[in-house]
Design an enzyme around this catalytic site. Structure first.
Site, PDB file in Angstrom:
ATOM      1  N   GLU A 183     -10.571 -32.662 -18.267  1.00 38.34           N
ATOM      2  CA  GLU A 183     -11.229 -31.903 -17.193  1.00 38.34           C
ATOM      3  C   GLU A 183     -10.321 -31.689 -15.983  1.00 38.34           C
ATOM      4  OE1 GLU A 183     -14.868 -34.012 -16.403  1.00 38.34           O
ATOM      5  OE2 GLU A 183     -15.950 -32.898 -17.955  1.00 38.34           O
ATOM      6  N   HIS A 233      -3.519 -38.341 -21.944  1.00 42.22           N
ATOM      7  CA  HIS A 233      -3.480 -37.787 -23.307  1.00 42.22           C
ATOM      8  C   HIS A 233      -3.992 -38.822 -24.309  1.00 42.22           C
ATOM      9  CE1 HIS A 233      -0.102 -35.275 -21.508  1.00 42.22           C
ATOM     10  NE2 HIS A 233      -0.936 -34.354 -21.962  1.00 42.22           N
TER      11      HIS A 233
END
Ligand code: PAF
Length: 283
Positions: free
Chosen positions: A151, A37
């Site tokens: 992704e 993150h």
């Protein structure tokens, strides 16, 4: 660091930023933040004036009640971690279920040109309706210039790009590479729930993806899939849910390889009751 729990207060801030022509980056999360993150947030900060990070465990995208209940909720630690990146350029939006759903905790129904029916869509009932609902809602609230998605959830990334295209939402969706632990395990909030034994064996997923990639150079998708299934059958601590080699545009499983198309290999596997996903670009 400003922390908002309420969309109308956040909205005032967004109005101000827009009035001052400042660019807003957005990183939607379900919290339990990790290095993966943070790399999205850092990328956001390098391309925008301010980054809004939403922290919200979205009930409508869980098809498994137990998973929703056990999903880690660590707001205090998340805020501390974000502070290590920036204190004044990050804004946290951590709403309640009521603030988002206003009494009606329900998904909208979406079609994403069939992307929603493959892989995660086939195994997690209603998942992408839940994701589409929350991301569209968050885009309306945050009104970002750019939004960043990892992704690791490649299918989600493609679906959000489709959501933006089909609903004419004025945001640039940016996909970011998968962050991995040193042993190769893809970063995920769910990793914290792995038992020590499952954590030890979990890098097997990425190791198998890398071998599948090298085999895909010379072998058919069917042969590679059979090989992967055999590897998992010999690995008692992990249970393979699916291994699929798919066209990155349609997400449909490849039947005949074409040099004109790009492919990815996708895995979903259980380590005990923790479901892990990962993927790799093949060409
Ligand atoms: O990827 C996630 O963490 C979630 O699916 C998202 C995009 C924050 C929506 O709840």
């Amino acid at each position: 660091m400003k922390i908002f729990h309420n969309k109308s207060e956040l909205s005032h801030l967004i109005d101000n930023l827009k009035a001052n022509n400042l660019d807003i980056g957005f990183v939607p999360t379900m919290g339990a933040l990790h290095k993966g993150h943070l790399s999205l947030v850092k990328k956001g900060l390098s391309e925008n004036d301010i980054v809004v990070v939403s922290i919200f465990v979205n009930p409508t995208q869980f098809d498994n009640k137990e998973d929703l209940i056990k999903y880690p909720r660590t707001l205090g630690a998340d805020v501390e971690l974000l502070r290590t990146v920036s204190d004044d350029k990050i804004v946290v939006y951590a709403p309640s279920v009521e603030d988002i759903y206003e009494g009606k905790v329900q998904s909208q129904s979406f079609e994403f040109d069939g992307l929603e029916n493959e892989m995660e869509g086939a195994f997690r009932d209603g998942h992408f309706d839940g994701v589409g609902t929350i991301v569209k809602r968050l885009f309306e609230i945050v009104r970002p210039n750019r939004a960043y998605f990892g992704e690791k959830d490649f299918q989600q990334l493609q679906i959000i790009k489709k959501l933006v295209e089909l609903h004419n939402i004025p945001v640039k969706v940016i996909g970011c590479p998968i962050d991995r632990a040193q042993d190769g395990l893809a970063m995920s909030s769910r990793n914290t729930r792995l038992t020590p034994n499952h954590r030890k064996v979990a890098p097997f997923i990425y190791k198998t993806l890398k071998s599948a990639k090298s085999k895909f150079g010379t072998k058919s998708a069917k042969k590679v899939s059979e090989w992967v299934e055999k590897q998992f059958n010999e690995q008692p601590l992990l249970k393979l849910e699916y291994f699929i080699i798919a066209d990155i545009e349609t997400l449909k499983p490849v039947k005949r390889k074409s040099t004109k198309k790009a492919y990815r290999a996708f895995i979903a596997a259980y380590a005990g009751d923790i479901r892990l996903i990962d993927n790799i670009a093949l060409n």
